[in-house]
Design a protein around this motif. Structure first.
Motif, short mmCIF file in Angstrom:
data_model
loop_
_atom_site.label_atom_id
_atom_site.label_comp_id
_atom_site.label_asym_id
_atom_site.label_seq_id
_atom_site.Cartn_x
_atom_site.Cartn_y
_atom_site.Cartn_z
N GLY B 106 0.80 -1.22 0.00
CA GLY B 106 0.00 0.00 0.00
C GLY B 106 0.84 1.27 0.00
N ARG B 107 2.15 1.12 0.25
CA ARG B 107 3.00 2.31 0.38
C ARG B 107 3.02 3.15 -0.90
N LYS B 108 3.31 2.48 -2.01
CA LYS B 108 3.41 3.21 -3.27
C LYS B 108 2.11 3.88 -3.63
N ILE B 110 -0.33 4.84 -1.65
CA ILE B 110 -0.62 5.98 -0.79
C ILE B 110 0.20 7.19 -1.21
#
Lengths: 297, 281
Positions: B106-108, B110
């Protein structure tokens, strides 16, 4: 496997507060605006509003009288005019500042930074009362001295546009000057020296050395400025559109137009539709210019 | 040779004169306000105006400081600014460190969303935020404004600090971990001191944003005792009908001085943050 899940949890725990805040104050308003844009909420339908589909969008985009399209056109013109003036003036001034032997350049630069350092709304209000006011504005005092009649600077569309442009340039030029000066200082002097030896004129040096060298350095700042100019609200609102002190000019940027429809005429549904259109426009632009550079950092 | 030097000298003088005139013209709106605020006579409408006040007086400043609510507004603004800056950093720094150093699902996505969210102008959220805060009773309440300000600056703060963390090499942290430092120790003792410039930049940007924000402050707060400086100054505005231009000028100068001092003391941070961070608040 279990370890990885724990890792993910820790990451979200650390960034949680920030993400929740963003969800609440940034994401929620966008979603809520999108919802309201589909309703007929206004003064008469404050609680009993109903969903009316895409009518608001239709009204904004296809009914020319609604004023959105002309505001969009005016904003585009505003952005183009402001950017051209900013780039040309900043480039000229920075070129002159970088003439060698101008010993006081640091002093000049500091003085020219003042408009940037002042709080923006204070400067705009000072311009409004100090310069443009019909009674005690400096411009009208000068006009009087020259034997002309007092002019209502902010009351007609064209002159309000010009006044706003002047104030916006005044506010924005220091940043541009700073960026360009930094870029120009970073050019290796030896390029110029060998160009001079080859007999290149100032114009040729500018055309073939300075401009190509500074373009990549100033590009991000210029793009940001295009966005802030397009999204300009303060200058236009404070100079001409303040609630209770409208000057009668019809010049709107899209943001002041959306604001007016929400808070002056209380057309919330319509104003929300405009907000969404503005958002989508800006998304398309920023997807083109910003994502490529920043998305994969 | 001689001729060339004379020509150069003339050119240089012309250039200096040009810049002196330019600086003066640029500063006219500010100089005029300063002069009016220090002028004793109420001769504003007479045409014998000059930039040096005829009859020097501090009366207008006295009126601003003691006659108006400016001290209350100043306290309100300082309170809001300090709390907002503190909260912004408290929220942004751990999140930024996570996004910079850790890899998680989910980092990218977000990060990409954050860039896109930034294109929704804060001012357009006002109506929705009003509807959100009203049921919570946070309209006309300091906490409401703090939430709005922290939220508006949250994306910028996160992005700006994260961008700087990315430039700090991880080897130092790894070395510290080898020596047995815990996560919190690594962040507190190694990363934060190294990231000082970006933290100062972020704090300054938030501070100046709060100091200069007037539209939320005037819409959400009613009653003069709750105004911030920006909202208060808005209410002091001199128009054709009401208000006193000399007092307004004095108030404007008074309000600007802290910002001017901060700006010129921290000029280095102001400029580096705007260009390196890439996202302007």
């Amino acid at each position: 496997m279990k370890n990885r899940r724990k890792d993910t949890l820790i990451s979200y725990a650390w960034s949680g507060p920030s993400l929740i805040l963003i969800a609440l104050m940034v994401v929620f308003p966008i979603l809520y605006t999108a919802y309201i844009s589909l309703t007929n909420m206004n003064v008469y339908h404050w609680f009993d509003f109903t969903i009316i589909g895409l009518d608001n969008y239709f009204r904004a985009l296809f009914v020319f009288d609604s004023g959105f399209l002309s505001a969009l056109l005016a904003t585009t013109l505003w952005t183009v005019v402001n950017m051209i003036f900013q780039l040309v003036i900043a480039f000229t001034l920075v070129s002159l500042l970088n003439v060698r032997k101008v010993k006081l350049r640091r002093l000049y630069k500091t003085l020219l930074m003042f408009p940037w350092a002042m709080p923006g709304y204070v400067s705009i209000l000072l311009w409004k009362t100090g310069m443009f006011n019909t009674q005690f504005g400096l411009l009208n005092q000068w006009m009087e001295k020259l034997g002309h009649e007092a002019v209502r600077w902010l009351s007609s569309d064209v002159s309000a546009f010009l006044c706003c442009t002047v104030v916006n340039l005044w506010l924005a030029l220091p940043f541009m000057i700073m960026i360009m000066d930094g870029a120009m200082q970073s050019i290796d002097r030896s390029y110029f020296e060998s160009a001079v030896l080859d007999g290149a004129t100032w114009l040729e040096r500018t055309r073939y050395i300075t401009i190509p060298a500074i373009t990549p350095i100033i590009a991000p700042a210029v793009i940001i400025t295009v966005f802030t100019t397009f999204k300009q609200f303060d200058v236009v609102y404070l100079l001409t559109q303040q609630a209770g002190a409208k000057t009668g000019s019809g010049f709107h940027t899209i943001l002041t137009y959306a604001y007016e429809n929400a808070f002056i005429t209380n057309n919330y549904g319509y104003s929300s539709a405009i907000s969404m259109i503005i958002f989508i426009l800006l998304l398309v632009f920023s997807a083109r210019y910003q994502m490529r550079e920043e998305g994969d950092r | 040779m001689m001729k060339k030097r004379i020509r150069e000298g003339i050119g240089l003088t012309a250039l200096n004169i040009f810049f002196i005139v330019l600086c003066f013209v640029t500063l006219i709106p500010i100089l005029y306000a300063v002069s009016v605020s220090l002028n004793g006579q109420n001769s504003l409408l007479s045409s014998d105006f000059s930039f040096i006040p005829h009859d020097f007086t501090l009366r207008n400043y006295k009126e601003v400081l003691f006659g108006e609510n400016i001290l209350t507004w100043f306290q309100n603004t300082v309170f809001l600014a300090v709390v907002t800056v503190f909260l912004s950093l408290l929220f942004a720094v751990p999140a930024a460190y996570c996004f910079s150093r850790r890899r998680f699902p989910g980092r990218k996505m977000i990060l990409k969303c954050l860039v896109l969210l930034n294109s929704f102008p804060a001012i357009l959220s006002m109506f929705a935020i009003y509807r959100l805060l009203r049921p919570m009773g946070l309209i006309n309440h300091r906490v409401g404004l703090i939430l709005v300000y922290t939220g508006t600056m949250a994306v910028f703060s996160l992005w700006n600090t994260k961008g700087y963390f990315d430039t700090i090499p991880t080897e130092i942290e790894e070395a510290a971990r080898m020596d047995g430092a815990s996560d919190i120790q690594v962040v507190w003792k190694i990363v934060l001191p190294l990231a000082k410039p970006s933290i100062i930049t972020t704090a300054l940007q938030v501070l100046i944003y709060v100091w200069n924000e007037y539209i939320y402050a005037t819409t959400f707060m009613t009653g003069e005792s709750k105004y911030t400086l920006a909202a208060g100054l808005n209410s002091l505005q001199a128009t054709e009908m009401t208000g006193s231009w000399p007092v307004f000028a004095a108030a404007s100068i008074t309000v600007s001085i802290p910002v001017l001092i901060i700006f010129f003391l921290c000029q280095k941070y102001m400029t580096s943050g705007l260009t390196a961070g890439g996202v302007k608040g």
